[in-house]
Design a protein around this motif. Structure first.
Motif, short mmCIF file in Angstrom:
data_model
loop_
_atom_site.label_atom_id
_atom_site.label_comp_id
_atom_site.label_asym_id
_atom_site.label_seq_id
_atom_site.Cartn_x
_atom_site.Cartn_y
_atom_site.Cartn_z
N LEU A 64 -13.83 6.51 53.25
CA LEU A 64 -13.79 6.77 54.68
C LEU A 64 -12.77 5.87 55.37
O LEU A 64 -12.00 6.31 56.22
N THR A 65 -12.76 4.61 54.98
CA THR A 65 -11.87 3.63 55.59
C THR A 65 -10.41 4.01 55.41
O THR A 65 -9.58 3.80 56.30
N GLY A 66 -10.08 4.60 54.25
CA GLY A 66 -8.70 4.97 53.97
C GLY A 66 -8.39 6.44 54.21
O GLY A 66 -7.34 6.92 53.79
N SER A 67 -9.28 7.15 54.90
CA SER A 67 -9.11 8.59 55.08
C SER A 67 -8.39 8.92 56.37
O SER A 67 -8.01 8.04 57.15
N LYS A 68 -8.27 10.23 56.64
CA LYS A 68 -7.61 10.70 57.86
C LYS A 68 -8.53 10.68 59.07
O LYS A 68 -8.07 10.89 60.19
N ILE A 69 -9.81 10.45 58.86
CA ILE A 69 -10.77 10.65 59.94
C ILE A 69 -10.46 9.77 61.15
O ILE A 69 -10.40 10.24 62.29
N PHE A 70 -10.27 8.48 60.92
CA PHE A 70 -10.05 7.59 62.05
C PHE A 70 -8.69 7.81 62.69
O PHE A 70 -8.56 7.76 63.92
N GLU A 71 -7.67 8.06 61.90
CA GLU A 71 -6.36 8.30 62.48
C GLU A 71 -6.31 9.63 63.22
O GLU A 71 -5.50 9.83 64.13
N SER A 72 -7.21 10.56 62.86
CA SER A 72 -7.24 11.86 63.52
C SER A 72 -7.73 11.76 64.96
O SER A 72 -7.58 12.70 65.74
N GLN A 73 -8.33 10.64 65.30
CA GLN A 73 -8.78 10.44 66.68
C GLN A 73 -7.63 10.15 67.63
O GLN A 73 -7.70 10.45 68.81
N THR A 74 -6.59 9.55 67.10
CA THR A 74 -5.53 9.05 67.96
C THR A 74 -4.47 10.12 68.19
O THR A 74 -4.28 11.02 67.39
N LEU A 111 -10.26 21.54 58.58
CA LEU A 111 -11.33 20.71 58.02
C LEU A 111 -10.76 19.59 57.15
O LEU A 111 -11.28 18.48 57.15
N ALA A 112 -9.71 19.89 56.41
CA ALA A 112 -9.07 18.86 55.60
C ALA A 112 -8.51 17.76 56.49
O ALA A 112 -8.55 16.57 56.15
N ASP A 113 -8.00 18.14 57.66
CA ASP A 113 -7.44 17.17 58.60
C ASP A 113 -8.48 16.17 59.10
O ASP A 113 -8.15 15.03 59.41
N ILE A 114 -9.74 16.61 59.20
CA ILE A 114 -10.76 15.70 59.72
C ILE A 114 -11.60 15.06 58.62
O ILE A 114 -12.60 14.41 58.90
N GLY A 115 -11.21 15.27 57.35
CA GLY A 115 -11.87 14.52 56.28
C GLY A 115 -12.83 15.29 55.41
O GLY A 115 -13.52 14.70 54.59
N TYR A 116 -12.94 16.62 55.57
CA TYR A 116 -13.80 17.39 54.68
C TYR A 116 -13.25 17.32 53.27
O TYR A 116 -12.07 17.52 53.05
N ARG A 117 -14.12 17.08 52.32
CA ARG A 117 -13.80 16.87 50.90
C ARG A 117 -13.38 15.44 50.60
O ARG A 117 -13.73 14.90 49.58
N SER A 118 -12.61 14.84 51.47
CA SER A 118 -12.24 13.45 51.22
C SER A 118 -12.27 12.68 52.53
O SER A 118 -11.34 12.79 53.33
N PRO A 119 -13.32 11.91 52.76
CA PRO A 119 -14.39 11.51 51.85
C PRO A 119 -15.65 12.36 51.90
O PRO A 119 -16.58 12.10 51.16
N TYR A 134 -24.98 26.22 59.22
CA TYR A 134 -24.13 26.61 58.11
C TYR A 134 -23.73 25.35 57.34
O TYR A 134 -23.38 24.34 57.94
N ARG A 135 -23.78 25.45 56.03
CA ARG A 135 -23.39 24.30 55.21
C ARG A 135 -22.28 24.68 54.26
O ARG A 135 -22.38 25.67 53.52
N LEU A 136 -21.22 23.90 54.27
CA LEU A 136 -20.14 24.05 53.32
C LEU A 136 -20.24 22.92 52.32
O LEU A 136 -20.47 21.78 52.67
N GLY A 137 -20.04 23.23 51.05
CA GLY A 137 -19.98 22.17 50.05
C GLY A 137 -21.25 22.06 49.23
O GLY A 137 -22.10 22.94 49.24
N THR A 138 -21.37 20.95 48.52
CA THR A 138 -22.43 20.78 47.53
C THR A 138 -23.78 20.59 48.19
O THR A 138 -23.88 20.18 49.33
#
Length: 234
Positions: free
Chosen positions: A38-48, A190-198, A230-234
């Motif tokens: 999470l710390t190294g993902s796109k999630i936090f940078e996607s806020q800015t 979804l990839a932009d906000i961190g789905y799948r990683s992390p 709705y749930r996506l993923g495992t």
């Protein structure tokens, strides 16, 4: 039914238009491996809001939150006290635990706010869902806040499907999309906000297409519902 389907499509289309409001399920934070991702993902940078040349880009994430009860729990005592709570055990599962101090530091550094609700859904049956003779008020409040966030139109990113399975067992109908292919544009957002990683699980709801929700659940439930998860993923 056709009108309900059209409404459902419009709502789903609107739900994935940035900026998306996102809540981080505590399972992402209390596990060492996912907190690191999470710390190294796109999630936090996607806020800015980044600037490319003369044209500013739109932030991909609007509000980024965690359940307020979970945030308060982290700050209520030392690490040993926090790690012995039902909330911590519920969301950690069998994963290697992250450090409480590291979680607080990450949330503070990235201005992640706590999301709270004024009241809990009256139809949810927590006793059956949590299978415990002694109610865990903190855990119920945390789950209520996740449910409230979904009801408000936000998206929850999670490491595991544990919380949505609990909401299902408490009485909310769910649809598990699993690994079905997504529309390319939605998948990219979804990839932009961190789905799948992390986050390997993404959960969202449709809460106002009542006729469509009722048609999908048919006579399975004893009472009508206004929210379908709705749930996506495992």
């Amino acid at each position: 039914m056709s009108a309900g389907n059209d409404q459902l499509r419009r709502e789903l289309d609107a739900k994935f238009r940035p900026p998306l409001d996102v809540l981080l399920d505590p399972s992402l934070l209390v596990a060492h491996s996912s907190l690191k991702r999470l710390t190294g993902s796109k999630i936090f940078e996607s806020q800015t809001q980044a600037t490319l040349g003369e044209m500013p880009t739109k932030p991909r994430i609007g509000d980024l939150c965690v359940p307020a009860t979970f945030r308060e729990l982290l700050e209520s005592g030392d690490e040993q006290v926090v790690e012995n709570t039902g909330v911590w055990s519920f969301y950690r599962g069998q994963a290697e635990a992250a450090s409480r101090d590291q979680i607080i530091d990450s949330l503070d550094r990235n201005s992640v706010t706590g999301y709270s609700v004024d009241s809990s859904p009256t139809k949810l049956q927590w006793e059956e869902a949590l299978d415990g003779s002694v109610p865990d008020e903190q855990l119920q409040n945390t789950l209520n806040e996740e449910c409230g966030f979904l009801r408000s139109g936000g998206i929850v990113l999670s490491r595991t499907p544990t919380f949505v399975k609990t909401l299902r067992d408490a009485g909310l109908p769910t649809v598990d999309i699993g690994n079905a292919p997504l529309d390319g544009d939605v998948s990219e957002k979804l990839a932009d906000i961190g789905y799948r990683s992390p986050a390997s699980v993404c959960v969202f709801s449709v809460s106002t297409a009542g006729s469509t929700v009722d048609a999908l659940v048919g006579n399975i439930l004893s009472t009508n519902t206004d929210m379908l998860l709705y749930r996506l993923g495992t």
